[in-house]
Design an enzyme around this catalytic site. Structure first.
Site, PDB file in Angstrom:
ATOM      1  N   LYS A   1    -135.543  16.625 -25.700  1.00  0.00           N
ATOM      2  CA  LYS A   1    -134.761  15.593 -25.008  1.00  0.00           C
ATOM      3  C   LYS A   1    -135.679  14.461 -24.564  1.00  0.00           C
ATOM      4  CE  LYS A   1    -136.395  16.440 -20.707  1.00  0.00           C
ATOM      5  NZ  LYS A   1    -137.073  15.436 -19.832  1.00  0.00           N
TER       6      LYS A   1
ATOM      7  N   ASP B   1    -133.627  21.884 -16.697  1.00  0.00           N
ATOM      8  CA  ASP B   1    -133.280  21.152 -17.917  1.00  0.00           C
ATOM      9  C   ASP B   1    -132.481  21.994 -18.906  1.00  0.00           C
ATOM     10  OD1 ASP B   1    -134.404  18.723 -17.231  1.00  0.00           O
ATOM     11  OD2 ASP B   1    -136.320  19.109 -18.221  1.00  0.00           O
TER      12      ASP B   1
END
Length: 292
Positions: A11, A137
């Site tokens: 990401k 996350d």
């Protein structure tokens, strides 16, 4: 024998703002997060007993379960079933300690594999809840795509996808201490904050240049002089090569640039790769399907 292989996309943070420390010791975040095509490959295979993690060039923690094992145990505890024997194989491509969520992406891929193999009816929201216990996350890495992430990162709102573009990722050969960066942020004057709402509007218009103009990360405001000089040098090189915008991802030190011209992106990767060995080309990845 049950087995499944899935990709584990990394990401980037298109915006990253820290709103303050919470009573539980975590920080409230407001971020726009984006999955990218640079990723690891994760294979989960049922075995006769125990849990094993196989990965090259990774130092595994001694005397305590890996995050992948913790996630698997949490998954089956959530189901109320005993955990079968499992083997997890990782093919690593995402650099570690880079602000790209590589470890969280691996954990998320393990959970996605387990859902597909053992509980395909389990809603994604449950998988995100299980993942949060392992890392902040992980819920986004379970979800994928383009999201506004709030709370610790687990409150996810889908946003329009990042327009088609080339992404150059460049990690300098040093690390940044994430806990220390959070401490530096506490009480610091961060100046003008990244505007997640403006980013969401730019995404809704599908305007890559507007998206690039909204990039921002408050961690860049608390870097030391030496750290900041390296980050700014990479950003400048990306912009000189034609990037529409560049920013640091997560707690760094990876810097990414957005390009509307793949030829310019190739050239930027070539130029930066002469100095920084961990330089990569990537593209946006859309939200994962409900079932793999």
């Amino acid at each position: 024998m049950k087995t499944l292989t899935l990709e584990a996309p990394a990401k980037i943070n298109l915006t990253l703002d820290i709103l303050g420390r919470r009573p539980d010791g975590y920080h409230d975040m407001r971020m726009v997060m984006q999955s990218v095509s640079l990723g690891d490959t994760v294979t989960v295979t049922e075995t006769t007993e125990g849990f094993s993690l196989l990965a090259e060039d990774i130092a595994l923690p001694a005397g305590r379960p890996t995050l992948e094992q913790q996630a698997a145990e949490s998954f089956f505890r959530y189901l109320g079933h005993p955990m079968p024997g499992l083997e997890v194989r990782l093919v690593k491509r995402v650099p570690a300690y880079a602000g790209l969520g590589g470890g969280s992406a691996d954990v998320a891929a393990v959970l996605r594999c387990l859902r597909a193999l053992y509980a395909p009816e389990l809603p994604r929201s449950a998988l995100e809840e299980i993942g949060l216990a392992v890392g902040s996350d992980v819920p986004f890495c379970v979800h994928g795509g383009t999201c506004l992430a709030e709370g610790r990162g687990e409150v996810l709102t889908d946003l329009p996808p990042l327009p088609a573009c080339a992404i150059v990722l460049c990690k300098p050969d040093f690390g940044l201490p994430t806990p220390e960066l959070f401490t530096r942020v506490d009480g610091a004057d961060l100046g003008e904050r990244p505007d997640a709402s403006a980013m969401a509007e730019a995404l809704a218009r599908g305007e890559l240049a507007a998206v690039a103009g909204c990039l921002g990360n408050v961690f860049e405001r608390v870097l030391t002089g030496e750290e900041g000089a390296d980050i700014r040098a990479i950003q400048a090189a990306l912009l000189d090569c034609g990037a529409l915008g560049a920013a640091m991802s997560g707690s760094g030190p990876t810097v990414f640039g957005l390009f509307n011209d793949p030829v310019k992106a190739d050239r930027a990767a070539e130029v930066l790769g002469q100095t920084y060995r961990q330089t990569y080309l990537a593209a946006p990845v859309k939200k994962f399907g409900e079932l793999e």
